[in-house]
Design a protein around this motif. Structure first.
Motif, short mmCIF file in Angstrom:
data_model
loop_
_atom_site.label_atom_id
_atom_site.label_comp_id
_atom_site.label_asym_id
_atom_site.label_seq_id
_atom_site.Cartn_x
_atom_site.Cartn_y
_atom_site.Cartn_z
N TYR A 89 -11.39 -0.40 5.73
CA TYR A 89 -10.86 0.89 5.27
C TYR A 89 -11.24 2.00 6.24
CZ TYR A 89 -10.11 -1.63 0.91
OH TYR A 89 -9.69 -2.54 -0.02
N THR A 93 -0.23 -1.45 -5.99
CA THR A 93 -0.22 -2.50 -4.99
C THR A 93 -0.03 -3.89 -5.60
OG1 THR A 93 -2.62 -2.86 -5.08
CG2 THR A 93 -1.80 -1.17 -3.55
N ILE A 143 -7.14 -4.02 -3.21
CA ILE A 143 -6.67 -3.04 -2.26
C ILE A 143 -5.89 -1.96 -3.01
CG2 ILE A 143 -4.47 -4.19 -1.71
CD1 ILE A 143 -5.07 -3.43 1.24
N PRO A 163 -3.45 1.74 -3.27
CA PRO A 163 -2.34 2.41 -2.57
C PRO A 163 -2.86 3.56 -1.72
CG PRO A 163 -1.96 2.27 -4.95
CD PRO A 163 -3.40 1.94 -4.72
N TRP A 164 -2.12 3.87 -0.66
CA TRP A 164 -2.39 5.11 0.07
C TRP A 164 -2.03 6.28 -0.82
CZ3 TRP A 164 0.60 2.54 4.57
CH2 TRP A 164 -0.30 1.82 5.36
N ARG A 186 0.83 -1.21 0.00
CA ARG A 186 0.00 0.00 0.00
C ARG A 186 0.86 1.26 0.00
NH1 ARG A 186 -5.26 0.43 3.34
NH2 ARG A 186 -5.73 1.64 1.48
#
Length: 330
Positions: free
Chosen positions: A79, A39, A44, A46-47, A34
């Protein structure tokens, strides 16, 4: 939409001298991927820079306009923003029953949540354990959130021997003295291959792989014919530009093929139909004292960075948790 306060009441055996204390709990997702631009996964993301970081969390509903939630409900999300109060879309939340964890709500972020389900379903679907077959299981990352549970579940499902691999003597002692592992190897001390031969004299039948890399290559080299690898994680490989699961070195891949060792990608989200029964099983084992739960808890949102850094360098035992707390009244 829901207004959620990231607080919950954590029951314990002792009375608090300051009265009731409410805690907000955030799970630190151990996913280096992340922090990358990509990713490598479709489930999911990435930040993002300048955006609130998120992770698994649990809290209590303060106000709700959603038909399925009312004030006072305990809810969890994969999340959850790293903040004390937040407005969330109710469709992203799941209600939890505190009785399943005897009031320890943080356990829904660990043993009675996604890590527990990952360990249980992974072993059920990919481990092919048969009680009474004298199978030996090896677990890497054995003192982490999934690994510490996987070894215990392997025992409960019928493995005759469970060996853990971790990074400190303290963790090794914990595995063998409290979590039921038959032996533990500190990969930072001594020769891992030699210790595996000592602790797994009949070879390895099931490998719960959390780390990948050199450790996994060593384990695979000692696996038996028709044995099985449960691909839970490959944390040593997440910063490398390789596909998932990462390819094995040619010599190790040759061993895998010659011995017919299964090594298939495992994603717990593909088994949602097993979640309810899995949570009930994990809860039952916990209440019966058969499943020991370990956490590393840090208090205060301001210590989130410290907790995250510690987790990324192996400082945690079990699930890394951050509690956000303040005194309040019922």
């Amino acid at each position: 939409m829901l207004s959620c306060c990231c607080f919950f009441f954590l029951t314990n055996s002792g009375a608090s001298p300051c009265g009731p204390v409410w805690y907000g709990v955030l799970l630190l997702l151990g996913l280096r991927c992340r922090m990358n631009e990509d990713t490598g996964s479709d489930y999911i993301t990435p930040w993002q820079l300048s955006q609130v970081v998120d992770g698994g969390g649990i809290g209590i509903v303060e106000e709700s306009k959603h038909v399925h939630f009312t004030k006072g409900d305990f809810v969890t999300s994969f999340y959850w923003p790293w903040q004390t109060k937040v407005i969330l879309n109710g469709n992203s939340l799941e209600k939890v029953d505190p009785q399943l964890a005897n009031g320890h709500l943080s356990y829904f972020l660990g043993a009675i949540g996604m890590p527990g389900l990952t360990s249980l379903i992974g072993i059920q679907e990919k481990g092919h354990i048969t009680a009474g077959s004298n199978q030996t299981m090896v677990v890497s990352g054995a003192a982490g959130a999934c690994g510490s549970l996987a070894g215990q579940i392997g025992n409960l499902m019928g493995c005759s021997r469970v060996v853990g691999i971790c990074g400190t003597q303290e963790k090794c002692h914990l595995l063998t003295s409290e979590l039921g592992f038959d032996a533990a190897i500190n990969y930072k001390k001594g020769n891992v291959a030699e210790q595996l031969r000592e602790f797994c004299p009949a070879g390895v039948d099931v490998y719960f792989d959390n780390v990948g890399g050199d450790i996994s290559d060593t384990v695979i080299s000692q696996m038996n014919q028709n044995s099985h690898i449960i691909l839970c994680g490959q944390i040593s490989q997440y910063n490398k530009d390789v596909p998932y699961p990462p390819p094995l070195p040619p010599a190790v891949e040759a061993i895998q093929k010659e011995r017919n060792i299964t090594r298939e990608r495992f994603l717990v989200l593909n088994y949602k139909d097993k979640f309810e029964s899995g949570i009930l099983q994990l809860s039952q084992w916990f209440k019966e004292g058969k499943l020991k739960i370990k956490e590393t808890v840090v208090n205060g949102l301001e210590n989130m960075g410290v907790a995250f850094q510690s987790m990324m360098t192996g400082g945690n035992i079990g699930k890394q948790i951050v509690c956000i707390s303040e005194e309040t009244s019922l």
